[in-house]
Structures are given as structure tokens and as C-alpha cells.
Design an enzyme around this catalytic site. Structure first.
Site, PDB file in Angstrom:
ATOM      1  N   LYS A   1      74.740  19.395  76.025  1.00 28.57           N
ATOM      2  CA  LYS A   1      75.075  19.195  74.608  1.00 28.57           C
ATOM      3  C   LYS A   1      73.906  19.579  73.704  1.00 28.57           C
ATOM      4  O   LYS A   1      72.750  19.323  74.039  1.00 28.57           O
ATOM      5  CB  LYS A   1      75.415  17.723  74.345  1.00 28.57           C
ATOM      6  CG  LYS A   1      76.735  17.252  74.930  1.00 28.57           C
ATOM      7  CD  LYS A   1      76.957  15.804  74.505  1.00 28.57           C
ATOM      8  CE  LYS A   1      78.314  15.292  74.907  1.00 28.57           C
ATOM      9  NZ  LYS A   1      78.507  13.903  74.443  1.00 28.57           N
TER      10      LYS A   1
ATOM     11  N   GLY B   1      81.406  17.314  66.392  1.00 23.79           N
ATOM     12  CA  GLY B   1      82.740  17.877  66.172  1.00 23.79           C
ATOM     13  C   GLY B   1      83.192  18.813  67.271  1.00 23.79           C
ATOM     14  O   GLY B   1      83.995  19.710  67.046  1.00 23.79           O
TER      15      GLY B   1
ATOM     16  N   TYR C   1      79.461  14.027  82.781  1.00 23.79           N
ATOM     17  CA  TYR C   1      80.734  14.377  82.155  1.00 23.79           C
ATOM     18  C   TYR C   1      81.819  13.459  82.691  1.00 23.79           C
ATOM     19  O   TYR C   1      82.080  13.423  83.890  1.00 23.79           O
ATOM     20  CB  TYR C   1      81.088  15.840  82.436  1.00 23.79           C
ATOM     21  CG  TYR C   1      82.410  16.257  81.834  1.00 23.79           C
ATOM     22  CD1 TYR C   1      82.588  16.265  80.452  1.00 23.79           C
ATOM     23  CD2 TYR C   1      83.476  16.639  82.648  1.00 23.79           C
ATOM     24  CE1 TYR C   1      83.796  16.636  79.892  1.00 23.79           C
ATOM     25  CE2 TYR C   1      84.695  17.016  82.097  1.00 23.79           C
ATOM     26  CZ  TYR C   1      84.847  17.022  80.716  1.00 23.79           C
ATOM     27  OH  TYR C   1      86.053  17.390  80.165  1.00 23.79           O
TER      28      TYR C   1
ATOM     29  N   GLU D   1      80.654   5.377  68.145  1.00 27.27           N
ATOM     30  CA  GLU D   1      81.690   6.035  68.943  1.00 27.27           C
ATOM     31  C   GLU D   1      81.338   5.950  70.425  1.00 27.27           C
ATOM     32  O   GLU D   1      80.197   6.214  70.815  1.00 27.27           O
ATOM     33  CB  GLU D   1      81.849   7.498  68.520  1.00 27.27           C
ATOM     34  CG  GLU D   1      82.339   7.649  67.090  1.00 27.27           C
ATOM     35  CD  GLU D   1      82.871   9.038  66.784  1.00 27.27           C
ATOM     36  OE1 GLU D   1      82.563   9.983  67.537  1.00 27.27           O
ATOM     37  OE2 GLU D   1      83.602   9.179  65.785  1.00 27.27           O
TER      38      GLU D   1
ATOM     39  N   GLU E   1      77.881   8.695  69.915  1.00 34.12           N
ATOM     40  CA  GLU E   1      77.191   8.935  68.643  1.00 34.12           C
ATOM     41  C   GLU E   1      77.544   7.852  67.636  1.00 34.12           C
ATOM     42  O   GLU E   1      78.492   7.097  67.826  1.00 34.12           O
ATOM     43  CB  GLU E   1      77.522  10.324  68.080  1.00 34.12           C
ATOM     44  CG  GLU E   1      78.965  10.524  67.679  1.00 34.12           C
ATOM     45  CD  GLU E   1      79.214  11.904  67.078  1.00 34.12           C
ATOM     46  OE1 GLU E   1      78.253  12.570  66.654  1.00 34.12           O
ATOM     47  OE2 GLU E   1      80.385  12.312  67.021  1.00 34.12           O
TER      48      GLU E   1
ATOM     49  N   ASN F   1      78.421   7.422  63.543  1.00 32.84           N
ATOM     50  CA  ASN F   1      78.722   8.042  62.257  1.00 32.84           C
ATOM     51  C   ASN F   1      78.199   7.131  61.160  1.00 32.84           C
ATOM     52  O   ASN F   1      78.634   5.984  61.045  1.00 32.84           O
ATOM     53  CB  ASN F   1      80.224   8.256  62.085  1.00 32.84           C
ATOM     54  CG  ASN F   1      80.786   9.245  63.092  1.00 32.84           C
ATOM     55  OD1 ASN F   1      81.753   8.969  63.768  1.00 32.84           O
ATOM     56  ND2 ASN F   1      80.171  10.403  63.209  1.00 32.84           N
TER      57      ASN F   1
ATOM     58  N   ARG G   1      78.594   6.787  58.004  1.00 30.05           N
ATOM     59  CA  ARG G   1      79.412   6.944  56.790  1.00 30.05           C
ATOM     60  C   ARG G   1      80.740   6.218  57.000  1.00 30.05           C
ATOM     61  O   ARG G   1      80.998   5.709  58.078  1.00 30.05           O
ATOM     62  CB  ARG G   1      79.692   8.437  56.555  1.00 30.05           C
ATOM     63  CG  ARG G   1      80.323   9.087  57.794  1.00 30.05           C
ATOM     64  CD  ARG G   1      80.822  10.491  57.584  1.00 30.05           C
ATOM     65  NE  ARG G   1      81.138  11.148  58.832  1.00 30.05           N
ATOM     66  CZ  ARG G   1      82.232  10.961  59.550  1.00 30.05           C
ATOM     67  NH1 ARG G   1      83.137  10.075  59.149  1.00 30.05           N
ATOM     68  NH2 ARG G   1      82.445  11.625  60.670  1.00 30.05           N
TER      69      ARG G   1
END
EC number: 6.3.4.14
Length: 449
Positions: A159, A165, A203, A276, A288, A290, A292
Site C-alpha cells: 500500500k 480510496g 491481505y 475504519e 485508517e 477519517n 472529518r
């Protein structure tokens, strides 16, 4: 309370912010592009400022224009909504340096959580469970990289540290592919994010996407407001969200929620945020944060009764949280369908004029959108034109309400994904609950079964 704020966004979220401001007696300034003069919130705002032409880079991503709009209107704060500049640490920094309040976390917090490597390190330190990985960026020594992959166990995923996204990631199933996958992801990351740092993680084959909503006031108080399941995705874009997540026990919710709330205090978080996770075999793995408000915040509001946008505004005004953890109760179930202006077969955007429109209604039905009959959907922005949220005393009732509401919704003149949402609501596996993040793509034939 804040006297006047700039709403630095467009569409449904701008209207959502405006409504919360009106309820709290806050004056509003709508900044908009030349293509968005007829947006609902622009027509309803106390003041409006055109900040540039249609392309986002010249308007909604134009930092000097947004700050100038705040200056000329005498606003005290700027709400970034989601998307655009909402997770841009430089924007948050410039807003505060210019003497305005950024309605969100501090710039250094956005920077910390925006870099995946530093975010994972911070979460591990706070006791939040993470996906087994390289514990930092990968170097050029392929022997070391192969040893890391062996320790984690194939398959692994490479990654980009600055990615998101669904961009800048590659699945590797054996040593033979490793070197090439690392170099290709690096090149991609450099081009897309101006940062060629990459890292490696285990994964997970069939995980669900489960996320925890948090609120923190930056004064040492933080709470978690249960979880959402956002596993119904297409090309890493959420299509349906629900709260609470099917099969998550109160014990599991408390276990992960308390860790997220503690992490907020540890990193000095301020505002609304979302942790998340990938969820597989009863285990949470942080991916991750976010920093916001999220598109899907209404499903959390429906089951907790907490207005997340109002809380953001109160926190920005320097007020402590208005709700304690023991006052947060999960009641019933909520489902959200994203309504997009797109071709249901090709998924290509379908801008144009809406010739006929009728919003659904009834008990437990919420429609969040800026569209109206005669409104022209511009081709310059995200294809989402609305969100349909249905609440019920249990999941079955919420889904039944959603089926009816989708049948009631009329949007003529453009193509939409309403029929796809009806198919999902009627899908037996979705109705059973707990489908994984690959399910929808397999159902649509976009991914090998």
C-alpha cells in the site's frame, strides 16, 4: 456559539451543515463555483460568494479564495464538509493562521492520521488492533522485504503510505511477484500522491468493512457512537451503509469503541472522526482514520439520536461534549442507500437536467439531498446526488421501509442507480446480513467468483 461560518463544500452535505447552523442560530456563508449558483444551500444561505469557475481545482480546492470569502463576510469559522479540502492539513493550518476556526481536528492531527505509516504506529501505541504488517515503510533490500512477507504470511498487500480510496495498492500472492509489485506501487504512489513511501500488510481475503464513529472535544473528553457496516462496495466506493453492524455483540462494540475513544484522547483529537476497520473471523484490524464527517453519518444519528453536525459546531465553538458515554444508547436499525447520477450498467456519470422529482416519505424515512425538479446535475463533481436513510425498530423493518422508499423515489431526466439499490435490498444474502467487501462486485460480475 459561533456567530457566522463559511460552508466550504457543495451538494447534500452543504445543505446538511446549513440546516444544523440554522437550528443553532449560526449565520451561514455559502461559497460556490459558477456552476453551482442554483444549489439549494446557496439559495438558502444568509450570504453567498462565488469563489471561481466550475472545475474543483479553481473553486472548491482554491484555498486563497475560500479564506478571502471568510474575510470579506466576517465569518469566524470554516466547515470543510467531506471530500475536497476536508482532510487537507495545509488548508486546516492556513485557516487557523488566518485567524479563523477550522471545524475539524488540528492540522498536525490530520497530518498524523493522513499518513498511513504514522497512523498505524499511533494506533498501535494506543492499543487499537491493527493488521499485521511491516511496521513502517519498505526499504530497497528485497531480502528483508521477502522476510517481512514470510513473517506476515502470503497473501500480502503493498500500500502507498499517502493513498486512499482504493488507489495505490497491490495484492501479492508469492515471492515471485513481490519485487515488481513494490516498484509498481512506488511509481504509482509517486505520481498520484507525490510520496513513494509504501508499506506491507497481511491481505485479508473476505473481510467486512466496519467503522466506529467518535466525537472528541480536544479537552480530554471522547465518546464512541457504535459502529457502521459499509461492506456493500463497488471499486472501493461505499454503496449501502447500515448501523449497527449485523452480528456485532455489545461486548465487541465496547471492546473496540473504548480503544477508539482512548486513541482520540491520546492523539489530542478534536471533532467528529471515524476509525475504519476490516473485520474478519471476529477480529478488528485498523486500516485508517477519517478526520472529518462521513457521508454515512446519518445512520449513526438515527440509532443514537445524536446530531453529529451540531456536535462538530459546538466543539469548534470551544464547548465540551454535550453527551457522556453512558448516555449513548443504540436503538433500532438504520440503512442508507447512496443515490448516484450514473448509468446503472456502465456506472459512468449521468449529468443533466432533472425533469421530474418526488422524494419518498413516511415514518422513519429521511431524504438528504440538494436536488429538485429543474435542477441540472453538473458534470464536474462526484456523481452522488442524494442519500436515502430508513430507520426501523429492527433491521428487517429498516430494509422493508427502504424497499418502499426506493419504489417511491422518482428522479427523471437522468440515469440513476435506484434500480441497483432495489436489487441489493431484495438480495437474500444482504437480507441475512454480514456480506463481505467483495460481495457486490461478485454479484455484479465485476470480479471473478
Amino acid at each position: 456559539m459561533l456567530d457566522k461560518i463559511v460552508i466550504a463544500n457543495r451538494g447534500e452535505i452543504a445543505l446538511r451543515i446549513l440546516r444544523a447552523c440554522k437550528e443553532l442560530g449560526i449565520k451561514t456563508v455559502a461559497v460556490h463555483s459558477s456552476a453551482d449558483r442554483d444549489l439549494k444551500h446557496v439559495l438558502l444561505a444568509d450570504e453567498t460568494v462565488c469563489i471561481g469557475p466550475a472545475p474543483s481545482v479553481k473553486s472548491y480546492l482554491n484555498i486563497p479564495a475560500i479564506i478571502s470569502a471568510a474575510e470579506i463576510t466576517g465569518a469566524v469559522a470554516i466547515h470543510p464538509g467531506y471530500g475536497f479540502l476536508s482532510e487537507n492539513a495545509n488548508f486546516a493550518e492556513q485557516v487557523e493562521r488566518s485567524g479563523f476556526i477550522f471545524i475539524g481536528p488540528k492540522a498536525e492531527t490530520i497530518r498524523l492520521m493522513g499518513d498511513k505509516v504514522s497512523a498505524i504506529a499511533a494506533m498501535k501505541k494506543a492499543g487499537v488492533p491493527c493488521v499485521p504488517g511491516s511496521d513502517g515503510p519498505l526499504g530497497d533490500d528485497m531480502d528483508k522485504n521477502r522476510a517481512i512477507a514470510k513473517r506476515i504470511g502470503y497473501p500480502v498487500i503493498i500500500k502507498a503510505s499517502g493513498g486512499g480510496g482504493g488507489r495505490g495498492m497491490r495484492v501479492v500472492r508469492g515471492d515471485a511477484e513481490l519485487a515488481q509489485s513494490i516498484s509498481m506501487t512506488r511509481a504509482e504512489a509517486k505520481a498520484a500522491f507525490s510520496n513513494d513511501m509504501v508499506y506491507m500488510e497481511k491481505y485479508l481475503e473476505n473481510p467486512r468493512h466496519v467503522e466506529i464513529q467518535v466525537l472528541a472535544d480536544g479537552q480530554g473528553n471522547s465518546i464512541y457512537l457504535a459502529e457502521r457496516d459499509c461492506s456493500m462496495q463497488r471499486r472501493h466506493q461505499k454503496v449501502v451503509e447500515e448501523a449497527p453492524a449485523p452480528g456485532i455483540t455489545p461486548e465487541l462494540r465496547r471492546y473496540i469503541g473504548e480503544r477508539c475513544a482512548k486513541a482520540c484522547v491520546d492523539i489530542g483529537y478534536r471533532g467528529a472522526g471515524t476509525f475504519e476497520f476490516l473485520f474478519e473471523n471476529g477480529e478488528f484490524y485498523f486500516i485508517e482514520m477519517n478526520t472529518r464527517i462521513q457521508v454515512e453519518h446519518p445512520v449513526t444519528e438515527m440509532i443514537t439520536g445524536v446530531d453529529l453536525i451540531k456536535e462538530q459546531l459546538r466543539i469548534a465553538a470551544g464547548q465540551p461534549l454535550s453527551i457522556k458515554q453512558e448516555e449513548v444508547h443504540v436503538r433500532g436499525h438504520a440503512v442508507e442507500c447512496r443515490i448516484n447520477a450514473e448509468d446503472p450498467n456502465t456506472f459512468l456519470p449521468s449529468p443533466g437536467k432533472i425533469t421530474r422529482f418526488h422524494a419518498p416519505g413516511g415514518f422513519g424515512v429521511r431524504w438528504e439531498s440538494h436536488i429538485y425538479a429543474g435542477y441540472t446535475v453538473p458534470p464536474y463533481y462526484d456523481s452522488m446526488i442524494g442519500k436515502l436513510i430508513c430507520y426501523g425498530e429492527n433491521r428487517d423493518v429498516a430494509i422493508a421501509r427502504m424497499k418502499n422508499a426506493l419504489q417511491e423515489l422518482i428522479i427523471d431526466g437522468i440515469k440513476t442507480n435506484v434500480d441497483l439499490q432495489i436489487r441489493i435490498m431484495n438480495d437474500e444474502n444482504f437480507q441475512h446480513g454480514g456480506t463481505n467487501i467483495h460481495y457486490l462486485e461478485k454479484k455484479l460480475g465485476l470480479q471473478e467468483k
